[in-house]
Design an enzyme around this catalytic site. Structure first.
Site, PDB file in Angstrom:
ATOM      1  N   ASP A  29      13.831 -42.104 -33.806  1.00 23.68           N
ATOM      2  CA  ASP A  29      14.202 -41.412 -35.054  1.00 23.68           C
ATOM      3  C   ASP A  29      13.037 -40.742 -35.791  1.00 23.68           C
ATOM      4  O   ASP A  29      13.071 -39.549 -36.086  1.00 23.68           O
ATOM      5  CB  ASP A  29      15.009 -42.340 -35.981  1.00 23.68           C
ATOM      6  CG  ASP A  29      14.183 -43.493 -36.560  1.00 23.68           C
ATOM      7  OD1 ASP A  29      13.203 -43.930 -35.918  1.00 23.68           O
ATOM      8  OD2 ASP A  29      14.538 -43.955 -37.662  1.00 23.68           O
ATOM      9  N   THR A  30      11.973 -41.509 -36.059  1.00 27.98           N
ATOM     10  CA  THR A  30      10.868 -40.931 -36.839  1.00 27.98           C
ATOM     11  C   THR A  30      10.077 -39.904 -36.018  1.00 27.98           C
ATOM     12  O   THR A  30       9.562 -38.927 -36.573  1.00 27.98           O
ATOM     13  CB  THR A  30       9.906 -42.030 -37.314  1.00 27.98           C
ATOM     14  OG1 THR A  30       9.536 -42.834 -36.176  1.00 27.98           O
ATOM     15  CG2 THR A  30      10.559 -42.905 -38.373  1.00 27.98           C
ATOM     16  N   TYR A  86      14.879 -46.643 -23.893  1.00 21.78           N
ATOM     17  CA  TYR A  86      16.326 -46.741 -24.077  1.00 21.78           C
ATOM     18  C   TYR A  86      17.040 -45.788 -23.137  1.00 21.78           C
ATOM     19  O   TYR A  86      16.472 -44.798 -22.684  1.00 21.78           O
ATOM     20  CB  TYR A  86      16.737 -46.526 -25.539  1.00 21.78           C
ATOM     21  CG  TYR A  86      16.726 -45.108 -26.054  1.00 21.78           C
ATOM     22  CD1 TYR A  86      15.556 -44.514 -26.501  1.00 21.78           C
ATOM     23  CD2 TYR A  86      17.917 -44.378 -26.143  1.00 21.78           C
ATOM     24  CE1 TYR A  86      15.553 -43.227 -27.008  1.00 21.78           C
ATOM     25  CE2 TYR A  86      17.932 -43.092 -26.660  1.00 21.78           C
ATOM     26  CZ  TYR A  86      16.741 -42.521 -27.088  1.00 21.78           C
ATOM     27  OH  TYR A  86      16.746 -41.255 -27.598  1.00 21.78           O
ATOM     28  N   TYR A 162      20.240 -47.421 -40.225  1.00 26.16           N
ATOM     29  CA  TYR A 162      20.590 -48.835 -40.027  1.00 26.16           C
ATOM     30  C   TYR A 162      21.007 -49.107 -38.586  1.00 26.16           C
ATOM     31  O   TYR A 162      21.955 -48.504 -38.083  1.00 26.16           O
ATOM     32  CB  TYR A 162      21.731 -49.203 -40.986  1.00 26.16           C
ATOM     33  CG  TYR A 162      22.239 -50.613 -40.850  1.00 26.16           C
ATOM     34  CD1 TYR A 162      21.360 -51.695 -40.786  1.00 26.16           C
ATOM     35  CD2 TYR A 162      23.608 -50.877 -40.798  1.00 26.16           C
ATOM     36  CE1 TYR A 162      21.830 -53.000 -40.663  1.00 26.16           C
ATOM     37  CE2 TYR A 162      24.088 -52.174 -40.681  1.00 26.16           C
ATOM     38  CZ  TYR A 162      23.186 -53.231 -40.613  1.00 26.16           C
ATOM     39  OH  TYR A 162      23.665 -54.515 -40.497  1.00 26.16           O
ATOM     40  N   LYS A 221      23.027 -37.460 -47.163  1.00 28.03           N
ATOM     41  CA  LYS A 221      23.614 -36.683 -46.053  1.00 28.03           C
ATOM     42  C   LYS A 221      24.937 -37.327 -45.656  1.00 28.03           C
ATOM     43  O   LYS A 221      25.065 -38.535 -45.717  1.00 28.03           O
ATOM     44  CB  LYS A 221      22.693 -36.735 -44.825  1.00 28.03           C
ATOM     45  CG  LYS A 221      21.327 -36.183 -45.035  1.00 28.03           C
ATOM     46  CD  LYS A 221      20.410 -36.588 -43.885  1.00 28.03           C
ATOM     47  CE  LYS A 221      20.079 -38.059 -43.893  1.00 28.03           C
ATOM     48  NZ  LYS A 221      19.228 -38.500 -42.777  1.00 28.03           N
ATOM     49  N   ALA A 251      20.130 -37.246 -33.356  1.00 25.06           N
ATOM     50  CA  ALA A 251      19.022 -36.678 -34.135  1.00 25.06           C
ATOM     51  C   ALA A 251      19.447 -35.640 -35.167  1.00 25.06           C
ATOM     52  O   ALA A 251      18.600 -34.913 -35.693  1.00 25.06           O
ATOM     53  CB  ALA A 251      17.942 -36.101 -33.222  1.00 25.06           C
ATOM     54  N   GLY A 253      20.469 -36.234 -38.250  1.00 22.08           N
ATOM     55  CA  GLY A 253      19.815 -36.636 -39.496  1.00 22.08           C
ATOM     56  C   GLY A 253      18.297 -36.483 -39.417  1.00 22.08           C
ATOM     57  O   GLY A 253      17.661 -36.068 -40.385  1.00 22.08           O
ATOM     58  N   ASP A 254      17.729 -36.802 -38.257  1.00 22.06           N
ATOM     59  CA  ASP A 254      16.267 -36.691 -38.087  1.00 22.06           C
ATOM     60  C   ASP A 254      15.829 -35.229 -38.209  1.00 22.06           C
ATOM     61  O   ASP A 254      14.812 -34.915 -38.840  1.00 22.06           O
ATOM     62  CB  ASP A 254      15.833 -37.211 -36.710  1.00 22.06           C
ATOM     63  CG  ASP A 254      16.375 -38.596 -36.415  1.00 22.06           C
ATOM     64  OD1 ASP A 254      16.617 -39.353 -37.368  1.00 22.06           O
ATOM     65  OD2 ASP A 254      16.557 -38.912 -35.219  1.00 22.06           O
TER      66      ASP A 254
HETATM   67  P1  ADP Z   1      22.731 -39.126 -39.553  1.00 20.46           P
HETATM   68  O1  ADP Z   1      22.240 -38.694 -38.194  1.00 20.46           O
HETATM   69  O2  ADP Z   1      21.639 -39.586 -40.468  1.00 20.46           O
HETATM   70  O3  ADP Z   1      23.947 -40.012 -39.520  1.00 20.46           O
HETATM   71  P2  ADP Z   1      24.566 -37.101 -40.514  1.00 20.46           P
HETATM   72  O4  ADP Z   1      25.603 -37.342 -39.483  1.00 20.46           O
HETATM   73  O5  ADP Z   1      24.940 -37.411 -41.907  1.00 20.46           O
HETATM   74  O6  ADP Z   1      23.176 -37.796 -40.215  1.00 20.46           O
HETATM   75  O7  ADP Z   1      24.142 -35.583 -40.393  1.00 20.46           O
HETATM   76  C1  ADP Z   1      22.906 -35.113 -40.863  1.00 20.46           C
HETATM   77  C2  ADP Z   1      23.014 -33.650 -41.116  1.00 20.46           C
HETATM   78  O8  ADP Z   1      23.373 -32.991 -39.901  1.00 20.46           O
HETATM   79  C3  ADP Z   1      24.088 -33.271 -42.109  1.00 20.46           C
HETATM   80  O9  ADP Z   1      23.629 -33.340 -43.435  1.00 20.46           O
HETATM   81  C4  ADP Z   1      24.385 -31.846 -41.683  1.00 20.46           C
HETATM   82  O10 ADP Z   1      23.422 -30.981 -42.217  1.00 20.46           O
HETATM   83  C5  ADP Z   1      24.216 -31.895 -40.171  1.00 20.46           C
HETATM   84  N1  ADP Z   1      25.508 -32.123 -39.504  1.00 20.46           N
HETATM   85  C6  ADP Z   1      25.995 -33.270 -38.986  1.00 20.46           C
HETATM   86  N2  ADP Z   1      27.215 -33.074 -38.433  1.00 20.46           N
HETATM   87  C7  ADP Z   1      27.510 -31.765 -38.602  1.00 20.46           C
HETATM   88  C8  ADP Z   1      28.598 -30.918 -38.231  1.00 20.46           C
HETATM   89  N3  ADP Z   1      29.681 -31.386 -37.584  1.00 20.46           N
HETATM   90  N4  ADP Z   1      28.523 -29.594 -38.544  1.00 20.46           N
HETATM   91  C9  ADP Z   1      27.444 -29.104 -39.188  1.00 20.46           C
HETATM   92  N5  ADP Z   1      26.385 -29.838 -39.553  1.00 20.46           N
HETATM   93  C10 ADP Z   1      26.404 -31.153 -39.274  1.00 20.46           C
END
Ligand code: ADP
Length: 303
Positions: A29-30, A86, A162, A221, A251, A253-254
């Site tokens: 992730d990081t 992994y 998490y 997010k 990735a 969110g990353d």
């Molecule tokens: P994480 O990986 O931390 O769970 P998220 O699923 O909330 O992160 O998504 C992080 C970012 O990726 C969102 O804020 C958005 O900008 C983008 N994103 C995720 N899913 C979509 C999608 N289906 N369409 C467009 N952007 C997306």
């Protein structure tokens, strides 16, 4: 030039393809955030703080970091541990399963190996995964290091990613995640992580929980839903354009965090930074794997 130090673990990534063929990569992730931040912000120096082994794969990863232009001054080497690993298995319906071999990786010894090294940074970025892989003694050392950095004016940035398997209990994970929030200035809570860890079902619940801390900037997010940013006692919402053909959400969110930080550190407003981070994330999920090709990124995002 602003200096960001990103702390965590990058692992060997094996992705199962057809038959017995495995595709080799490096991710975590990081590390993903460090790569996207570095690609998106030419005028920011990005260092990765971690520990690798003396094995060949660790050396290969080190060369990869050099190729990417990541500063490796804080990459430590363990004499007796190897790189974590992994594997991603995708079934016939496209469902992905992750299996990890990381309990005894070199990165789990990062703070022990850091010993006398002096770390300097304008921004220090870590995640709940970076924290979870450390034993309690090293968790305390990490907080000590962040305390010292804060004393020099460094801003602390945190993503509460998490992973239940890395914690002995949810209570333990909550305790340390809250401790991380308590020292942070810019945080990236994800809707799914907060739902699973705290039972928070929306951005309001997340913000209510974080109100007990003095966090300057909170970027919530939530997949394809709007990004909510709480800053200067004000809440701003940035809509997300849903990606029509999502190939691999690894990735997302990353990538978002890397893009957001890059824009923020080069002077963009929080809302423009969220738009930019969203563009990076949307591009990342349009291609397979955590770290997509730089050229592919450049065709969709202004680097
Ligand atoms: P994480 O990986 O931390 O769970 P998220 O699923 O909330 O992160 O998504 C992080 C970012 O990726 C969102 O804020 C958005 O900008 C983008 N994103 C995720 N899913 C979509 C999608 N289906 N369409 C467009 N952007 C997306």
């Amino acid at each position: 030039m602003k200096k960001v130090v990103v702390f965590g673990e990058c692992m060997l990534e094996l992705v199962s393809k057809q038959g017995d063929t495995l595709h080799k990569g490096f991710a975590g992730d990081t590390y993903n955030t460090a790569i996207y931040l570095n690609r998106c912000a030419a005028n920011v120096s990005v260092s990765y703080l971690t520990a690798l082994g003396n094995d060949l794969l660790s050396s290969e990863l080190l060369s990869k970091m050099d190729e990417e232009g990541i500063n490796t001054e804080y990459v430590l080497r363990s004499e007796d541990r190897n790189l974590g690993l992994y594997m991603v298995h995708t079934d016939a319906d496209g469902e992905r399963t992750f299996t990890y071999w990381r309990q005894n990786s070199a990165a789990t010894q990062s703070l022990n190996l850091l010993k006398g090294h002096k770390v300097e940074a304008d921004v220090f970025y870590f995640s709940a995964i970076s924290l979870a892989i450390l034993d309690n003694d090293q968790k305390a050392k990490l907080f000590e290091l962040m305390g010292e950095l804060k004393g020099t004016g460094c801003k602390i940035s945190f993503d509460p990613n998490y992973r239940p398997k890395l914690w002995t209990s949810k209570i333990e994970a909550q305790k340390w995640t809250d401790a991380a929030y308590a020292v942070s200035d810019l945080v990236f809570p994800g809707g799914d992580d907060h739902a699973e860890l705290y039972g928070h079902m929306n951005a309001e619940a997340i913000l209510q929980h974080l109100a007990q801390y003095e966090i300057e900037e909170i970027v919530v997010k939530n997949g394809a839903s709007s990004v909510n940013i709480f800053i200067d006692n004000k809440l701003d919402s940035v809509p997300i354009e849903p990606v029509e053909k999502v190939v691999d959400t690894t990735a997302a969110g990353d990538g978002f965090n890397g893009g957001y930080l890059a824009a923020r550190l080069t002077g963009s407003s929080h809302t423009d930074s969220a738009r930019y981070g969203a563009k990076v994330a949307a591009t990342v999920i349009g291609f397979p794997g955590a770290i997509i090709d730089k050229q592919a990124l450049a065709t969709h995002v202004n680097l």
